[in-house]
Motif scaffolding. Structure first.
Motif, PDB file in Angstrom:
ATOM      1  N   HIS A  18      29.131   6.778  -1.160  1.00  0.00           N
ATOM      2  CA  HIS A  18      28.813   7.842  -1.285  1.00  0.00           C
ATOM      3  C   HIS A  18      27.163   8.559  -0.931  1.00  0.00           C
ATOM      4  N   THR A  19      26.487   8.835  -1.436  1.00  0.00           N
ATOM      5  CA  THR A  19      24.941   9.865  -1.774  1.00  0.00           C
ATOM      6  C   THR A  19      24.416   8.161  -1.219  1.00  0.00           C
ATOM      7  N   ALA A  20      23.677   7.891  -0.168  1.00  0.00           N
ATOM      8  CA  ALA A  20      22.476   7.571   0.567  1.00  0.00           C
ATOM      9  C   ALA A  20      20.822   8.150   0.543  1.00  0.00           C
ATOM     10  N   PHE A  21      19.955   7.576   0.375  1.00  0.00           N
ATOM     11  CA  PHE A  21      18.867   8.041   0.384  1.00  0.00           C
ATOM     12  C   PHE A  21      17.669   7.966   0.549  1.00  0.00           C
ATOM     13  N   GLU A  22      16.538   7.264   1.871  1.00  0.00           N
ATOM     14  CA  GLU A  22      15.574   7.017   1.418  1.00  0.00           C
ATOM     15  C   GLU A  22      14.310   7.905   1.206  1.00  0.00           C
ATOM     16  N   ILE A  23      13.069   7.608   0.917  1.00  0.00           N
ATOM     17  CA  ILE A  23      12.186   8.683   1.201  1.00  0.00           C
ATOM     18  C   ILE A  23      10.916   7.782   2.906  1.00  0.00           C
ATOM     19  N   MET A  24      10.296   8.790   3.329  1.00  0.00           N
ATOM     20  CA  MET A  24       9.189   7.621   3.923  1.00  0.00           C
ATOM     21  C   MET A  24       7.842   7.870   3.958  1.00  0.00           C
ATOM     22  N   SER A  25       7.028   8.337   4.913  1.00  0.00           N
ATOM     23  CA  SER A  25       5.563   8.424   4.635  1.00  0.00           C
ATOM     24  C   SER A  25       5.395   8.334   6.116  1.00  0.00           C
ATOM     25  N   ASP A  26       5.456   9.945   6.565  1.00  0.00           N
ATOM     26  CA  ASP A  26       4.839  10.132   8.532  1.00  0.00           C
ATOM     27  C   ASP A  26       3.366   9.841   8.459  1.00  0.00           C
ATOM     28  N   ALA A  27       2.257   9.750   6.900  1.00  0.00           N
ATOM     29  CA  ALA A  27       0.991   9.589   7.035  1.00  0.00           C
ATOM     30  C   ALA A  27       0.458   8.825   8.452  1.00  0.00           C
ATOM     31  N   GLU A  28      -0.500   9.087   8.904  1.00  0.00           N
ATOM     32  CA  GLU A  28      -1.530   7.756  10.371  1.00  0.00           C
ATOM     33  C   GLU A  28      -1.975   7.200   9.361  1.00  0.00           C
ATOM     34  N   GLY A  29      -1.537   5.477  10.449  1.00  0.00           N
ATOM     35  CA  GLY A  29      -2.392   4.797   9.397  1.00  0.00           C
ATOM     36  C   GLY A  29      -1.343   4.420   8.559  1.00  0.00           C
ATOM     37  N   PHE A  30      -0.479   4.267   7.322  1.00  0.00           N
ATOM     38  CA  PHE A  30      -0.160   4.516   6.838  1.00  0.00           C
ATOM     39  C   PHE A  30       0.962   2.776   6.933  1.00  0.00           C
ATOM     40  N   GLY A  31       0.596   2.660   8.149  1.00  0.00           N
ATOM     41  CA  GLY A  31       1.766   0.924   8.460  1.00  0.00           C
ATOM     42  C   GLY A  31       2.837   0.549   8.754  1.00  0.00           C
ATOM     43  N   ALA A  32       3.459  -0.258   8.961  1.00  0.00           N
ATOM     44  CA  ALA A  32       5.017  -0.068  10.149  1.00  0.00           C
ATOM     45  C   ALA A  32       5.717   0.202   9.206  1.00  0.00           C
ATOM     46  N   ILE A  33       5.707  -0.497   8.124  1.00  0.00           N
ATOM     47  CA  ILE A  33       6.548  -0.055   6.731  1.00  0.00           C
ATOM     48  C   ILE A  33       6.510   1.205   5.932  1.00  0.00           C
ATOM     49  N   THR A  34       7.449   2.018   6.415  1.00  0.00           N
ATOM     50  CA  THR A  34       6.969   3.621   6.197  1.00  0.00           C
ATOM     51  C   THR A  34       7.570   3.951   4.600  1.00  0.00           C
ATOM     52  N   THR A  35       8.549   3.338   4.272  1.00  0.00           N
ATOM     53  CA  THR A  35       9.227   3.631   3.350  1.00  0.00           C
ATOM     54  C   THR A  35       9.004   3.247   1.723  1.00  0.00           C
ATOM     55  N   LEU A  36       8.775   4.719   1.559  1.00  0.00           N
ATOM     56  CA  LEU A  36       8.490   4.529   0.163  1.00  0.00           C
ATOM     57  C   LEU A  36       8.943   4.152  -1.822  1.00  0.00           C
ATOM     58  N   ALA A  37      10.152   4.930  -1.272  1.00  0.00           N
ATOM     59  CA  ALA A  37      11.317   5.166  -2.331  1.00  0.00           C
ATOM     60  C   ALA A  37      12.505   5.039  -1.346  1.00  0.00           C
ATOM     61  N   GLY A  38      14.131   4.562  -2.540  1.00  0.00           N
ATOM     62  CA  GLY A  38      15.426   5.098  -1.685  1.00  0.00           C
ATOM     63  C   GLY A  38      16.205   3.904  -2.989  1.00  0.00           C
ATOM     64  N   GLN A  80       3.077  -8.979   2.427  1.00  0.00           N
ATOM     65  CA  GLN A  80       2.316  -7.940   3.290  1.00  0.00           C
ATOM     66  C   GLN A  80       2.164  -6.936   3.275  1.00  0.00           C
ATOM     67  N   LYS A  81       1.050  -5.878   3.287  1.00  0.00           N
ATOM     68  CA  LYS A  81       0.642  -4.760   2.942  1.00  0.00           C
ATOM     69  C   LYS A  81       1.916  -4.169   1.933  1.00  0.00           C
ATOM     70  N   GLY A  82       1.551  -3.648   0.952  1.00  0.00           N
ATOM     71  CA  GLY A  82       2.431  -2.777  -0.032  1.00  0.00           C
ATOM     72  C   GLY A  82       3.605  -4.042  -0.181  1.00  0.00           C
ATOM     73  N   ARG A  83       3.827  -5.278   0.584  1.00  0.00           N
ATOM     74  CA  ARG A  83       5.507  -5.136  -0.169  1.00  0.00           C
ATOM     75  C   ARG A  83       4.536  -6.617  -1.388  1.00  0.00           C
ATOM     76  N   MET A  84       4.920  -7.042  -1.680  1.00  0.00           N
ATOM     77  CA  MET A  84       4.504  -8.048  -3.251  1.00  0.00           C
ATOM     78  C   MET A  84       5.642  -8.773  -3.320  1.00  0.00           C
ATOM     79  N   ARG A  85       5.455 -10.494  -4.143  1.00  0.00           N
ATOM     80  CA  ARG A  85       6.102 -10.845  -4.619  1.00  0.00           C
ATOM     81  C   ARG A  85       6.089 -10.485  -6.165  1.00  0.00           C
ATOM     82  N   GLN A  86       5.332  -9.800  -6.097  1.00  0.00           N
ATOM     83  CA  GLN A  86       5.496  -9.463  -7.742  1.00  0.00           C
ATOM     84  C   GLN A  86       5.048  -7.771  -7.737  1.00  0.00           C
ATOM     85  N   LEU A  87       5.971  -6.580  -8.160  1.00  0.00           N
ATOM     86  CA  LEU A  87       6.103  -5.534  -7.514  1.00  0.00           C
ATOM     87  C   LEU A  87       6.019  -4.601  -8.437  1.00  0.00           C
TER      88      LEU A  87
END
Length: 426
Positions: A265-285, A118-125
């Motif tokens: 212990h610590t877990a984190f994710e960075i997400m995009s709040d940009a309008e139109g970015f898509g349903a899957i908002t996670t950029l990094a984790g 799907q958009k932004g999620r490929m089998r080779q990334l």
């Protein structure tokens, strides 16, 4: 039959590669500033590396790995994530014995996962990742998060949201695990088939389910934060204090568990709040994974890291309307017509390249007018014209494309003149 790229893969064409190179160069500069060194690990590992490192109960190991048997009967797997391979390399090469600790590493690597494209999620990334091995200091957790946020901000992204959580130490996780089992068991038959298995093997993964996220039991599930022992609470408070001191805003989300078994212990994710970015908002984790190095036969080694999808990074830049600087200009383009001028042009191109000048020429045997159009398409700064007259007189006509100004120079003066013009001289 038409031959196309396999589903879930794409060709990154020359017109797009410039953006990739720009982003990668910016990231490398930041890693150098933070004093991280690059590591490159094999694109495939023994399957056990991922089974032991990532965890048998994860979707990656159970459903998404590209695993094959080689001619020697060994089970090998294409790299689905970066951390396990780095931990294996850390142990195999005895990096734990290096005088300088902790070992701070980064990598750019292709990953392979069999999942629905799907958009932004490929089998080779393509992924950028960071791993720090050999420190249990919560300040390192904050530094790793800071590095990830710096990458995004340095590229111009502003619509960012940092989510953090603590998964606690082994004791805290064991208590929380039992609380999750007690909570979800009465609803077991209402959960998806995967979650029914997860409830027995790793109930924390139930909280990460996409199918059952709307189930009422999810919203009332026990929070890990209520089961942190004193040591884990202090650790998490220290991480937050360091983030506060750097002015990094965050939101604590007790449901953030990440998709891999090795986190604590610590877990984190960075997400995009940009309008139109898509349903899957996670950029990094990412997060802390104390204990993985021991799985590969190494000494007790605390560690933390993250993975950042480069496809999703480029999508975020596009969603926020951030343009990659376009410096795709050509220094010089050599125009020649006729056999002897053509031979002289080949020699001239070679000489200029040898002396550090970026240059190209026509290889289609086109007429001069067509060659000049090609130079314009390549956005050449200067056109070097070699004709019969120039050849007989030992000269080269130099045309500055921005102004249209032309000068005839003796060939022996050409290199010095070009170096002066291209470096800002007159």
């Amino acid at each position: 039959m038409a031959m196309n790229a396999p589903r879930g893969t794409v060709d990154i064409l020359p017109k797009d590669v410039k953006a990739w190179q720009y982003v990668e160069d910016q990231i490398k500069e930041i890693c150098n500033r933070y004093h991280y060194s690059e590591i490159r690990t094999p694109v495939f590992e023994h399957t056990e590396v991922y089974q032991r490192g990532v965890g048998d109960t994860t979707d990656i190991v159970q459903k998404e790995m590209y695993t094959f048997e080689d001619r020697g009967g060994r089970s090998l797997t294409l790299r689905p994530e970066g951390t396990a391979g780095v931990a294996r390399a850390y142990v195999q090469n005895k990096l734990y014995g290096e005088a300088s600790q902790p070992v701070k590493l980064y990598y750019f690597a292709e990953m392979f996962r069999y999942e629905r494209p799907q958009k932004g999620r490929m089998r080779q990334l393509n992924q950028f990742g960071v791993e720090v091995l050999g420190s249990a200091d919560p300040a390192v957790d904050a530094e790793v998060i800071d590095l990830a946020m710096t990458v995004y901000r340095s590229l111009g992204l502003t619509s960012l949201k940092l989510i953090i959580n603590s998964l606690g130490d082994k004791e805290s996780r064991a208590d929380h695990r039992q609380a999750l089992i007690d909570h979800f068991t009465p609803h077991k038959e209402e959960l998806c088939a995967d979650c029914q298995v997860r409830l027995e093997q790793n109930p924390l993964r139930v909280l990460d389910c996409k199918k059952d996220r709307e189930h009422p039991a999810m919203s009332s599930s026990p929070s890990i934060l209520d089961y942190l022992n004193d040591e884990s609470k202090i650790y998490f408070e220290d991480v937050k204090a360091y983030l506060d001191s750097m002015g990094i805003e965050y939101v604590v989300d007790p449901t953030l568990v990440r998709g891999l078994d090795y986190y604590n212990h610590t877990a984190f994710e960075i997400m995009s709040d940009a309008e139109g970015f898509g349903a899957i908002t996670t950029l990094a984790g990412g997060g802390r994974y104390n204990g993985m190095v021991e799985e590969f036969g190494g000494p007790s080694t605390p560690a933390i890291g993250f993975g950042m999808g480069l496809e999703r990074l480029l999508m975020a830049l596009d969603a926020e309307g951030i343009e990659i600087p376009d410096d795709d200009e050509l220094d010089c383009y050599v125009v020649a017509v006729g056999k002897e001028p053509e031979q002289a042009a080949v020699r001239l191109v070679h000489e200029l390249r040898t002396n550090g000048i970026q240059v190209d020429k026509d290889y289609q045997q086109r007429k001069m007018k067509a060659q000049l159009k090609a130079a314009d398409r390549y956005r050449a700064k200067y056109v070097l014209i070699l004709g019969e007259d120039e050849l007989s007189q030992g000269t080269v006509t130099v045309k500055e494309m921005a102004t249209g100004e032309q000068k005839v120079l003796p060939k022996e003066e050409l290199l010095e003149t070009l170096h002066g013009k291209l470096t800002g001289g007159k």
